[in-house]
Design a protein around this motif. Structure first.
Motif, PDB file in Angstrom:
ATOM      1  N   LEU A 102       0.791  -1.230   0.000  1.00 28.76           N
ATOM      2  CA  LEU A 102       0.000   0.000   0.000  1.00 28.76           C
ATOM      3  C   LEU A 102       0.823   1.280   0.000  1.00 28.76           C
ATOM      4  O   LEU A 102       0.362   2.309  -0.480  1.00 28.76           O
ATOM      5  N   ALA A 103       2.020   1.232   0.530  1.00 29.03           N
ATOM      6  CA  ALA A 103       2.780   2.448   0.811  1.00 29.03           C
ATOM      7  C   ALA A 103       3.041   3.321  -0.415  1.00 29.03           C
ATOM      8  O   ALA A 103       3.064   4.538  -0.311  1.00 29.03           O
ATOM      9  N   ARG A 104       3.207   2.753  -1.583  1.00 29.60           N
ATOM     10  CA  ARG A 104       3.556   3.533  -2.780  1.00 29.60           C
ATOM     11  C   ARG A 104       2.410   3.584  -3.797  1.00 29.60           C
ATOM     12  O   ARG A 104       2.628   3.846  -4.967  1.00 29.60           O
ATOM     13  N   THR A 105       1.173   3.315  -3.339  1.00 29.45           N
ATOM     14  CA  THR A 105       0.026   3.265  -4.235  1.00 29.45           C
ATOM     15  C   THR A 105      -1.002   4.306  -3.833  1.00 29.45           C
ATOM     16  O   THR A 105      -1.204   4.573  -2.650  1.00 29.45           O
ATOM     17  N   VAL A 106      -1.671   4.880  -4.835  1.00 35.18           N
ATOM     18  CA  VAL A 106      -2.774   5.815  -4.618  1.00 35.18           C
ATOM     19  C   VAL A 106      -4.058   5.085  -4.993  1.00 35.18           C
ATOM     20  O   VAL A 106      -4.140   4.455  -6.049  1.00 35.18           O
ATOM     21  N   PHE A 107      -5.060   5.158  -4.125  1.00 37.62           N
ATOM     22  CA  PHE A 107      -6.349   4.518  -4.351  1.00 37.62           C
ATOM     23  C   PHE A 107      -7.426   5.584  -4.475  1.00 37.62           C
ATOM     24  O   PHE A 107      -7.558   6.436  -3.595  1.00 37.62           O
ATOM     25  N   GLN A 132       3.617  13.318  -9.808  1.00 41.73           N
ATOM     26  CA  GLN A 132       4.483  14.401  -9.314  1.00 41.73           C
ATOM     27  C   GLN A 132       5.011  14.106  -7.912  1.00 41.73           C
ATOM     28  O   GLN A 132       6.101  14.537  -7.557  1.00 41.73           O
ATOM     29  N   ALA A 133       4.241  13.350  -7.127  1.00 37.73           N
ATOM     30  CA  ALA A 133       4.670  12.991  -5.773  1.00 37.73           C
ATOM     31  C   ALA A 133       5.518  11.717  -5.757  1.00 37.73           C
ATOM     32  O   ALA A 133       5.918  11.256  -4.695  1.00 37.73           O
ATOM     33  N   GLY A 134       5.779  11.139  -6.937  1.00 39.00           N
ATOM     34  CA  GLY A 134       6.584   9.924  -7.016  1.00 39.00           C
ATOM     35  C   GLY A 134       5.806   8.654  -6.740  1.00 39.00           C
ATOM     36  O   GLY A 134       6.389   7.592  -6.520  1.00 39.00           O
ATOM     37  N   LEU A 135       4.490   8.734  -6.761  1.00 42.22           N
ATOM     38  CA  LEU A 135       3.618   7.583  -6.530  1.00 42.22           C
ATOM     39  C   LEU A 135       3.058   7.159  -7.879  1.00 42.22           C
ATOM     40  O   LEU A 135       2.105   7.746  -8.370  1.00 42.22           O
ATOM     41  N   THR A 136       3.659   6.169  -8.490  1.00 42.88           N
ATOM     42  CA  THR A 136       3.344   5.878  -9.894  1.00 42.88           C
ATOM     43  C   THR A 136       2.369   4.729 -10.104  1.00 42.88           C
ATOM     44  O   THR A 136       2.098   4.377 -11.245  1.00 42.88           O
ATOM     45  N   THR A 137       1.811   4.158  -9.042  1.00 41.50           N
ATOM     46  CA  THR A 137       0.759   3.159  -9.190  1.00 41.50           C
ATOM     47  C   THR A 137      -0.523   3.746  -8.622  1.00 41.50           C
ATOM     48  O   THR A 137      -0.557   4.187  -7.465  1.00 41.50           O
ATOM     49  N   VAL A 138      -1.575   3.762  -9.455  1.00 43.04           N
ATOM     50  CA  VAL A 138      -2.847   4.361  -9.052  1.00 43.04           C
ATOM     51  C   VAL A 138      -3.973   3.388  -9.398  1.00 43.04           C
ATOM     52  O   VAL A 138      -4.099   2.962 -10.546  1.00 43.04           O
ATOM     53  N   VAL A 139      -4.785   3.058  -8.394  1.00 42.72           N
ATOM     54  CA  VAL A 139      -5.953   2.207  -8.594  1.00 42.72           C
ATOM     55  C   VAL A 139      -7.158   3.134  -8.741  1.00 42.72           C
ATOM     56  O   VAL A 139      -7.379   4.004  -7.895  1.00 42.72           O
ATOM     57  N   VAL A 151      -1.783   8.232 -19.359  1.00 46.94           N
ATOM     58  CA  VAL A 151      -0.737   8.744 -18.470  1.00 46.94           C
ATOM     59  C   VAL A 151       0.395   7.725 -18.456  1.00 46.94           C
ATOM     60  O   VAL A 151       0.457   6.854 -17.590  1.00 46.94           O
ATOM     61  N   PRO A 152       1.326   7.814 -19.429  1.00 43.15           N
ATOM     62  CA  PRO A 152       2.366   6.785 -19.546  1.00 43.15           C
ATOM     63  C   PRO A 152       3.325   6.727 -18.356  1.00 43.15           C
ATOM     64  O   PRO A 152       3.981   5.710 -18.146  1.00 43.15           O
ATOM     65  N   GLU A 153       3.395   7.784 -17.567  1.00 41.14           N
ATOM     66  CA  GLU A 153       4.315   7.788 -16.421  1.00 41.14           C
ATOM     67  C   GLU A 153       3.791   6.983 -15.244  1.00 41.14           C
ATOM     68  O   GLU A 153       4.495   6.773 -14.271  1.00 41.14           O
ATOM     69  N   ALA A 154       2.517   6.559 -15.304  1.00 40.55           N
ATOM     70  CA  ALA A 154       1.908   5.848 -14.180  1.00 40.55           C
ATOM     71  C   ALA A 154       1.398   4.479 -14.606  1.00 40.55           C
ATOM     72  O   ALA A 154       1.013   4.280 -15.752  1.00 40.55           O
ATOM     73  N   THR A 155       1.407   3.573 -13.658  1.00 38.24           N
ATOM     74  CA  THR A 155       0.737   2.297 -13.837  1.00 38.24           C
ATOM     75  C   THR A 155      -0.651   2.476 -13.257  1.00 38.24           C
ATOM     76  O   THR A 155      -0.810   2.653 -12.048  1.00 38.24           O
TER      77      THR A 155
END
Length: 182
Positions: A102-107, A132-139, A151-155
């Motif tokens: 969870l620590a590096r993911t945005v939900f 921009q915050a360095g959190l590149t995984t977003v659910v 958004v190619p910079e994010a998974t």
């Protein structure tokens, strides 16, 4: 049961998204979910959505006192877009989710009472703020699945319901592409 877990969500303020830090802590005591950092008028609906979504997804409610905090408390409103983040943090300290995932993911997403993940406003600005915050995984809610290539910079992981998210969180690194289809 894990004592502490953290993750992230985002709040749309005007036309900009701001990253929210979500923390959860479990302690012995009477079973309950305590939310802090959320405006008073949003507490009961958020708690009710989370409880119903968890139980209606077939997940056992923990026998512990769980506190979930949203930071910064300076976000002027709570519009339910952090429901999913609050829930996965809660489930992590309850032992249902690996907290290290969870620590590096945005939900992002509002939870329906049946565990469905509903669309929310500001998904693209939230993904941009995450990157921009360095959190590149977003659910995100599956409703926005076409965004995954924008958004190619994010998974970007689209999910239809809480069960999909839990299945995705339990996969190994080599299986992380997308949540399970129901």
């Amino acid at each position: 049961m894990t004592a502490y877990a953290s993750t992230h969500s985002a709040a749309l303020i005007g036309d900009r998204a701001h990253i929210l830090d979500i923390e959860a802590d479990a302690a012995p005591g009477p079973s309950g979910l305590h939310l802090i950092g959320i405006p008073e008028r949003s507490l009961w609906p958020a708690r009710a959505r989370i409880r119903s979504a968890v139980l209606n997804s077939g997940i056992e409610w923990p026998e512990a006192r769980v506190t979930v905090s949203v930071c910064p408390e300076t976000a002027p409103i709570y519009d339910s877009s952090a429901d999913l983040a609050l829930t996965v943090a809660f489930l992590a300290v309850a032992g249902h989710v690996p907290p290290e995932r969870l620590a590096r993911t945005v939900f992002l997403g509002e939870l329906g009472l049946n565990g469905a993940i509903r669309p929310v406003r500001g998904v693209l600005p939230a993904i941009d703020a995450a990157v921009q915050a360095g959190l590149t995984t977003v659910v995100i809610p599956a409703f926005f699945s076409e965004i995954t290539t924008r958004v190619p910079e994010a998974t970007v992981i689209p999910a239809a319901n809480l069960t999909d998210v839990l299945a995705w969180l339990h996969r190994t690194d080599s299986q992380q592409e997308e949540p399970a289809d129901d």
